[in-house]
Design a protein around this motif. Structure first.
Motif, short mmCIF file in Angstrom:
data_model
loop_
_atom_site.label_atom_id
_atom_site.label_comp_id
_atom_site.label_asym_id
_atom_site.label_seq_id
_atom_site.Cartn_x
_atom_site.Cartn_y
_atom_site.Cartn_z
N MET A 161 0.83 -1.20 0.00
CA MET A 161 0.00 0.00 0.00
C MET A 161 0.87 1.25 0.00
O MET A 161 0.56 2.22 -0.66
CB MET A 161 -0.87 -0.05 1.27
N LYS A 184 -0.82 -4.10 2.54
CA LYS A 184 -2.26 -3.86 2.62
C LYS A 184 -2.81 -4.38 3.94
O LYS A 184 -2.41 -5.44 4.40
CB LYS A 184 -2.92 -4.58 1.46
N LEU A 199 -6.38 3.41 1.50
CA LEU A 199 -5.38 3.88 2.45
C LEU A 199 -5.86 5.13 3.17
O LEU A 199 -6.29 6.09 2.55
CB LEU A 199 -4.08 4.20 1.68
N LYS A 230 -9.19 -1.27 6.41
CA LYS A 230 -8.34 -0.40 5.58
C LYS A 230 -6.91 -0.41 6.08
O LYS A 230 -6.63 -0.74 7.22
CB LYS A 230 -8.87 1.04 5.63
N THR A 231 -6.02 -0.01 5.17
CA THR A 231 -4.65 0.23 5.58
C THR A 231 -4.64 1.63 6.19
O THR A 231 -5.20 2.56 5.62
CB THR A 231 -3.72 0.20 4.36
#
Ligand SMILES: Nc1ncnc2c1ncn2[C@@H]1O[C@H](COP(=O)(O)OP(=O)(O)O)[C@@H](O)[C@H]1O
Ligand SMILES: [Mg+2]
Lengths: 337, 241
Positions: free
Chosen positions: A10, A35, A162, A191-192
């Motif tokens: 990511m 990720k 992200l 989510k990252t």
């Protein structure tokens, strides 16, 4: 540069430097975030946390190095990279004169959410961030906690991969801090996230990984628990079978234990007792040996308390050591100039 | 275009909420109304026209445009919302165009209000006197073109300083610089003076306002506007350094 891997990290940062005129804000930073990870970006004020985030989001350009978001180079395709990111800038600046609803609609529109999905996207963001009651209010009228929620809502309205959150809890009261942390933890499940902070417990609460930055360099990288379990303290209070034990002898006994690095005397309110604080070597645990040695010396243990060296101390150790080194490196130059 | 319009919309909402913008528009209407009736010739029977009004437009806009444009970028840079804006997936020129369109719409609203003047002229002109519509249409067209170029440079001023007062003064100076070459004819030898005069917004303004619409005059304004917009875009891009 043949086939790209199935799923690029990511965030991919390599040898990142940033000079603001003569200030070297970043001095070569390298790290990757896969990720799904929730990363705490820790460092004292002025360490370069915001600068790194501003470069990731394209607000400022790097001086050197490679920065990629989901495999997209921020330098080559800034607009493309930005579509993947939700960003909460430091201090969360918002348009005071807009209504919450109006503002989110503007963001949704510019984030290219199809017209028939805008309503749904806003509803979802509003629900997740608990903004139902203030949808129709001017942002300028909101409390700091609600403003922060609006900042988070605008960051997630387009469901980015992200999330970049620059000091998301700074300036909130303790209740609001808890609320925002819970919210971020929820978001982190899917989510990252990379969030910056100079408050350590925050990282232990929310993040699976801590990156410590100081003077524009990464000085530590690992799981918060791992970073905090290196070395520790043992506080103990001992007494003799009859009356007070001999200070020098007890001190020597403790010092002779294999995994003990330092022995400090402490004061205690207990009658006829001595109190010590031991620093352990690395992550070793000398408690068994300690107990056996005390029994052999006919000493009685009144209390024993093992404390891991907190993230806080690791952090202080790392960042002050690094600051000291940097000063050494800098001074000859600045004096010459 | 999508992004540009979204930004223009947001910017208009901001104008709508901004007391400064309302005051500026109101003062503009009062002053232009006064100028109009003073110079319209309504008091001198039989000579009704808007020439006097349009002749003063450049000076009027020189003051009012920077007051409208000063906040465009300076305010966002000061408050920090600029960071949010510049990290949205939009290109710099879209930000600039969006803000430009918003300011232009705002000023056009003011201009639209002045339609009351020609309408009232038509209604109350002395019987038998003719109201020539050519110069009026030309006047409004050139006013819009002039506004565009002033707004583009006023916005550049707003990109150059975070301080709105400085942005206003800078904007005023830039607009003045676009206007003053017209007076070169007074101090320079005729041929050189004419060349310099050609650079002035005022020179082209008077051409169109006479009701003679020449492509070269229109092109001139479009060029000046583009230069202002490009400069603003470059200044904004430079903030990423
Ligand atoms: N726009 C700027 N111009 C000049 N120096 C800056 C600018 N932004 C940050 N700096 C400097 O860069 C260093 C890192 O700042 P920053 O990234 O904001 O740190 P942090 O967010 O970790 O507190 C600091 O020394 C700061 O003074
Ligand atoms: Mg910061």
């Amino acid at each position: 540069m043949s086939d790209a891997p199935a799923s690029p990290p990511m965030i991919q940062i390599e040898g990142l430097t940033k000079h603001y005129g003569r200030t070297h804000a970043l001095r070569g930073i390298t790290f990757e975030v896969p990720k799904g990870q929730v990363v705490g970006f820790l460092g004292p004020n002025g360490a370069g946390k915001s600068t790194t985030m501003k470069i990731l989001t394209g607000f400022v350009e790097a001086t050197g190095g490679i920065v990629k978001v989901a495999g997209i180079s921020v330098a080559d395709d800034p607009v493309g990279a930005r579509t993947r990111i939700g960003y909460l800038p430091e201090n969360n600046p918002l348009y005071e004169d807009m209504m919450v609803e109006e503002y989110l609609e503007y963001i949704a529109r510019i984030r290219r959410i199809p017209a028939d999905k805008v309503r749904g996207a806003i509803d979802t963001a509003v629900a997740r961030c608990g903004l139902q009651k203030v949808r129709g209010k001017d942002i300028g009228e909101l409390s700091k906690g609600f403003r922060q929620r609006v900042g988070l809502a605008q960051a997630i309205v387009h469901d980015p991969d992200l999330l970049i959150l620059d000091e998301p809890t700074t300036g909130l009261d303790p209740n609001q801090v808890v609320e925002i942390r819970n919210l971020i933890r929820e978001l982190g499940k899917e989510k990252t996230v990379i969030l910056s902070t100079h408050v350590l417990p925050e990282v232990q609460h929310m993040c699976g990984r801590a990156l410590i930055i100081s003077e524009g360099k990464i000085v530590a990288d690992g799981a918060p628990d791992q970073l905090s379990s290196d070395g520790g303290h043992i506080d103990l209070v001992v007494t003799g079978k009859r009356g007070a034990p001999d200070l020098a002898a007890t001190r020597a006994l403790l010092k002779a234990l294999p995994d003990v690095a330092e022995v400090h005397e402490r004061t205690t309110g207990e009658k006829d007792a001595l109190a010590f604080s031991l620093t352990t070597k690395g992550s070793a645990d000398p408690r068994r040996a300690l107990f056996a040695a005390l029994v052999d010396a006919e000493l009685v243990l009144l209390s024993l308390d093992k404390k891991a060296l907190g993230l806080e101390e690791t952090f202080r150790k790392l960042t002050t050591a690094e600051a000291g080194k940097a000063e050494h490196a800098d001074h000859p130059h600045s004096k010459a100039a | 275009m999508h992004n540009t319009l979204a930004i223009a919309r947001r910017e208009l909402t901001s104008y709508f909420h901004s007391p400064v913008a309302h005051v500026v528009l109101a003062v503009f209407l009062v002053v232009s109304g006064w100028l109009f009736f003073y110079f319209s010739g309504l008091l001198i029977v039989g000579k009704a026209s808007m020439r006097g009004f349009f002749a003063l437009c450049p000076l009027l806009f020189m003051l009012f445009v920077p007051a409208i444009t000063m906040r465009l970028i300076a305010e966002e840079r000061k408050s920090g919302t600029f960071e949010g804006l510049m990290t949205l997936p939009v290109a710099e020129h879209e930000v600039v165009l969006g803000k430009f369109l918003a300011a232009l719409s705002m000023m056009c609203v003011g201009l639209l209000c002045t339609f009351v003047y020609p309408v009232s002229l038509a209604l109350i002109k002395a019987p038998g006197s003719a109201l020539d519509m050519g110069p009026i249409i030309g006047g409004y067209l050139s006013a819009v073109l002039l506004l565009s170029s002033f707004i583009a440079f006023g916005m550049w001023a707003s990109a150059l300083s975070k301080n709105q007062i400085i942005a206003f003064i800078l904007g005023l100076l830039l607009c003045f610089a676009l206007w003053i070459p017209d007076k070169a004819i007074l101090i320079l030898p005729a041929s050189l003076g004419a060349a310099v005069q050609y650079l002035s917004v005022n020179y082209h303004f008077e051409n169109i306002a006479r009701g003679v619409i020449d492509v070269r005059d229109v092109l001139y304004y479009l060029t000046v506007t583009t230069i202002g917009l490009v400069l603003t875009t470059r200044t904004i891009a430079a903030t990423r350094q």
